[in-house]
Scaffold this motif. Structure first.
Motif, PDB file in Angstrom:
ATOM      1  N   ARG A 286       0.727  -1.086  -0.106  1.00 22.69           N
ATOM      2  CA  ARG A 286      -0.035   0.001   0.072  1.00 22.69           C
ATOM      3  C   ARG A 286       0.989   1.218  -0.181  1.00 22.69           C
ATOM      4  N   VAL A 287       1.696   1.401  -0.960  1.00 19.96           N
ATOM      5  CA  VAL A 287       2.877   2.650  -0.926  1.00 19.96           C
ATOM      6  C   VAL A 287       1.972   3.776  -1.393  1.00 19.96           C
ATOM      7  N   ARG A 288       2.944   4.829  -1.013  1.00 16.21           N
ATOM      8  CA  ARG A 288       2.212   6.089  -0.886  1.00 16.21           C
ATOM      9  C   ARG A 288       3.057   7.048  -2.096  1.00 16.21           C
ATOM     10  N   SER A 289       3.820   6.426  -2.794  1.00 15.89           N
ATOM     11  CA  SER A 289       4.725   7.233  -3.704  1.00 15.89           C
ATOM     12  C   SER A 289       5.441   6.044  -4.942  1.00 15.89           C
ATOM     13  N   ARG A 290       5.583   6.883  -5.943  1.00 19.89           N
ATOM     14  CA  ARG A 290       5.914   6.064  -6.949  1.00 19.89           C
ATOM     15  C   ARG A 290       7.441   5.448  -6.696  1.00 19.89           C
ATOM     16  N   GLU A 291       8.398   6.344  -5.992  1.00 14.67           N
ATOM     17  CA  GLU A 291       9.511   6.021  -5.665  1.00 14.67           C
ATOM     18  C   GLU A 291       9.660   4.924  -4.372  1.00 14.67           C
TER      19      GLU A 291
ATOM     20  N   ALA B 184       9.106   1.813  -6.824  1.00 22.25           N
ATOM     21  CA  ALA B 184      10.120   1.495  -7.499  1.00 22.25           C
ATOM     22  C   ALA B 184      11.342   0.625  -6.487  1.00 22.25           C
ATOM     23  N   GLN B 185      11.538   1.337  -5.403  1.00 19.17           N
ATOM     24  CA  GLN B 185      12.242   0.565  -4.416  1.00 19.17           C
ATOM     25  C   GLN B 185      11.980  -1.064  -4.118  1.00 19.17           C
ATOM     26  N   LEU B 186      10.473  -1.015  -3.982  1.00 18.11           N
ATOM     27  CA  LEU B 186      10.223  -2.262  -3.633  1.00 18.11           C
ATOM     28  C   LEU B 186      10.448  -3.152  -4.823  1.00 18.11           C
ATOM     29  N   MET B 187      10.175  -2.912  -6.049  1.00 23.14           N
ATOM     30  CA  MET B 187      10.324  -3.652  -7.384  1.00 23.14           C
ATOM     31  C   MET B 187      11.790  -3.924  -7.587  1.00 23.14           C
ATOM     32  N   ALA B 188      12.693  -2.970  -7.072  1.00 21.07           N
ATOM     33  CA  ALA B 188      14.181  -3.261  -7.425  1.00 21.07           C
ATOM     34  C   ALA B 188      14.536  -4.262  -6.530  1.00 21.07           C
ATOM     35  N   GLN B 189      13.825  -4.832  -5.536  1.00 20.66           N
ATOM     36  CA  GLN B 189      14.405  -5.992  -4.925  1.00 20.66           C
ATOM     37  C   GLN B 189      14.054  -7.323  -5.549  1.00 20.66           C
ATOM     38  N   HIS B 190      13.118  -6.965  -6.648  1.00 19.16           N
ATOM     39  CA  HIS B 190      12.873  -8.281  -7.562  1.00 19.16           C
ATOM     40  C   HIS B 190      13.465  -8.164  -8.865  1.00 19.16           C
ATOM     41  N   LEU B 191      13.615  -7.049  -9.381  1.00 14.60           N
ATOM     42  CA  LEU B 191      13.714  -6.673 -10.847  1.00 14.60           C
ATOM     43  C   LEU B 191      15.084  -5.921 -11.066  1.00 14.60           C
ATOM     44  N   GLU B 192      16.111  -6.448 -11.859  1.00 14.76           N
ATOM     45  CA  GLU B 192      17.394  -5.764 -12.140  1.00 14.76           C
ATOM     46  C   GLU B 192      17.396  -4.656 -13.087  1.00 14.76           C
TER      47      GLU B 192
ATOM     48  N   ILE C  24      11.267  -1.791 -14.871  1.00 17.10           N
ATOM     49  CA  ILE C  24      10.517  -1.062 -13.684  1.00 17.10           C
ATOM     50  C   ILE C  24       9.929   0.028 -14.026  1.00 17.10           C
ATOM     51  N   GLN C  25      10.541   1.058 -14.947  1.00 11.21           N
ATOM     52  CA  GLN C  25       9.616   2.025 -15.170  1.00 11.21           C
ATOM     53  C   GLN C  25       8.698   1.783 -16.202  1.00 11.21           C
ATOM     54  N   PHE C  26       8.756   0.784 -17.105  1.00  9.59           N
ATOM     55  CA  PHE C  26       7.472   0.321 -18.070  1.00  9.59           C
ATOM     56  C   PHE C  26       6.214   0.086 -17.195  1.00  9.59           C
ATOM     57  N   LEU C  27       6.740  -0.746 -15.869  1.00  8.57           N
ATOM     58  CA  LEU C  27       5.650  -1.313 -15.070  1.00  8.57           C
ATOM     59  C   LEU C  27       5.095  -0.008 -14.280  1.00  8.57           C
ATOM     60  N   LEU C  28       5.769   1.060 -13.945  1.00 10.50           N
ATOM     61  CA  LEU C  28       5.440   2.107 -12.993  1.00 10.50           C
ATOM     62  C   LEU C  28       4.341   2.941 -13.968  1.00 10.50           C
ATOM     63  N   MET C  29       4.488   2.735 -15.164  1.00 11.05           N
ATOM     64  CA  MET C  29       3.418   3.437 -16.270  1.00 11.05           C
ATOM     65  C   MET C  29       1.966   3.091 -15.923  1.00 11.05           C
ATOM     66  N   SER C  30       2.000   1.959 -15.179  1.00  5.92           N
ATOM     67  CA  SER C  30       0.383   1.280 -14.970  1.00  5.92           C
ATOM     68  C   SER C  30       0.208   1.673 -13.179  1.00  5.92           C
ATOM     69  N   LEU C  31       0.942   2.116 -12.899  1.00  6.57           N
ATOM     70  CA  LEU C  31       0.742   2.600 -11.123  1.00  6.57           C
ATOM     71  C   LEU C  31      -0.212   3.932 -11.208  1.00  6.57           C
ATOM     72  N   GLN C  32      -1.287   3.937 -10.386  1.00  6.76           N
ATOM     73  CA  GLN C  32      -2.137   4.958 -10.205  1.00  6.76           C
ATOM     74  C   GLN C  32      -2.329   5.260  -8.614  1.00  6.76           C
ATOM     75  N   ARG C  33      -2.718   6.365  -8.537  1.00  7.49           N
ATOM     76  CA  ARG C  33      -3.037   6.925  -7.160  1.00  7.49           C
ATOM     77  C   ARG C  33      -4.407   6.701  -7.020  1.00  7.49           C
ATOM     78  N   GLY C  34      -4.759   6.079  -5.815  1.00  8.06           N
ATOM     79  CA  GLY C  34      -6.246   5.873  -5.442  1.00  8.06           C
ATOM     80  C   GLY C  34      -6.666   6.602  -4.232  1.00  8.06           C
TER      81      GLY C  34
ATOM     82  N   TYR D 184      -1.084   3.853  -3.675  1.00  9.23           N
ATOM     83  CA  TYR D 184      -1.065   3.603  -4.964  1.00  9.23           C
ATOM     84  C   TYR D 184      -1.261   1.969  -5.548  1.00  9.23           C
ATOM     85  N   ASP D 185      -1.971   1.903  -6.482  1.00  4.80           N
ATOM     86  CA  ASP D 185      -1.940   0.458  -6.826  1.00  4.80           C
ATOM     87  C   ASP D 185      -1.745   0.353  -8.238  1.00  4.80           C
ATOM     88  N   TRP D 186      -2.038  -0.880  -8.964  1.00  8.30           N
ATOM     89  CA  TRP D 186      -1.888  -1.212 -10.405  1.00  8.30           C
ATOM     90  C   TRP D 186      -3.414  -0.732 -11.150  1.00  8.30           C
ATOM     91  N   ARG D 187      -3.066  -0.281 -11.996  1.00  8.07           N
ATOM     92  CA  ARG D 187      -4.397   0.073 -12.914  1.00  8.07           C
ATOM     93  C   ARG D 187      -4.786  -1.252 -13.579  1.00  8.07           C
TER      94      ARG D 187
END
Length: 267
Positions: free
Chosen positions: A136-141, A144-152, A157-167, A172-175
């Protein structure tokens, strides 16, 4: 007619219709450079596939069901026939439409995907997406930090973040429909469930450094698409349209000029 599954799309240009379909986890804007390059000659419709972007969600998203949803949307838009261009998952949907509803497909360009079943290879992506959803993150940053623990790959990461939206509440969660995509992951990795070949013009564009289209796929490609042509883009991986957009756009544009004329305009 109203489409059964709401399909969000944007339109640019004027002329014979060309439908652009993005890949898994993407949205219609992913092929924006191609849309702009074709707009002088075609009416280019960039769709969000079901379960993606701002389109409706499906209870079951096999390739057949995705293709059905796009054909139904075409009916609603008054498009009896169009050229189809699809990258990755979008390419599989384009192939499914060409095979199951050949009268709807005047020509097709398939970017870096083959009509075969693929093994699972998105475990790290799903782990990254789940981590963001659960935190239940509250920023795109923070996402990104969480995703970097799984993706190099920072590009992924930036491509996926394009589908992140603020609710609501600033969370933030996935569109896209993450649970639905996970549920139907095996179905979209499958090969088209149609044996009647498509005899129309079709071009497969392969990234030279990608392993999505391999020599062992040739027999299956020609069995389903006997008129298939193949172009290889040297130095490109799976994201060939983003890595060398000018070359990709030129390849698609030349193919459509040769095989898709104004005779196919909506009547």
């Amino acid at each position: 007619m109203v489409a059964k599954t709401p399909i969000r799309h944007s339109t640019t240009g004027d002329g014979p219709p060309v439908v652009l379909m993005h890949g898994l986890f993407g949205s219609g804007g992913n092929l924006g450079a191609l849309a702009r390059s074709l707009a002088s000659d075609y009416s280019v419709l960039s769709v969000d596939l079901p379960n993606h972007g701002r389109s409706g969600w499906l209870e079951e998203a096999s390739l057949a069901r995705l293709a059905e949803a796009i054909v139904d949307w075409m009916d609603g838009e008054g498009i009896p026939r169009a050229a189809l261009v699809g990258h990755s998952l979008g390419g599989k949907v384009a192939m499914e439409i060409a095979l199951s509803e050949p009268g709807r497909c005047a020509a097709a360009v398939i970017a870096d995907i083959a009509p075969v079943s693929y093994p699972p290879h998105h475990d790290a992506v799903f782990a990254a997406l789940d981590a963001v959803h659960k935190a239940r993150v509250r920023s795109r940053e923070q996402a990104a930090q969480l995703m970097a623990q799984h993706l190099e790959d920072e590009g992924v990461i930036q491509f996926l973040l394009m589908s992140l939206q603020r609710g609501d509440g600033g969370v933030y969660d996935w569109r896209f429909n993450l649970e639905g995509i996970k549920r139907d992951y095996a179905a979209v990795r499958a090969e088209p469930d149609v044996d009647q070949p498509f005899s129309g013009p079709i071009l497969f564009v392969k990234g030279g450094e990608s392993d999505y289209i391999l020599p062992q796929h040739r027999e299956r490609v020609l069995a389903l698409f006997p008129d298939a042509q193949v172009k290889v883009m040297p130095g490109c991986g799976h994201w060939l349209h983003a890595e060398q957009p000018a070359l990709f756009n030129s390849i698609v544009g030349r193919f459509l000029q040769q095989h898709y004329s104004g005779a196919q305009q909506v009547l």
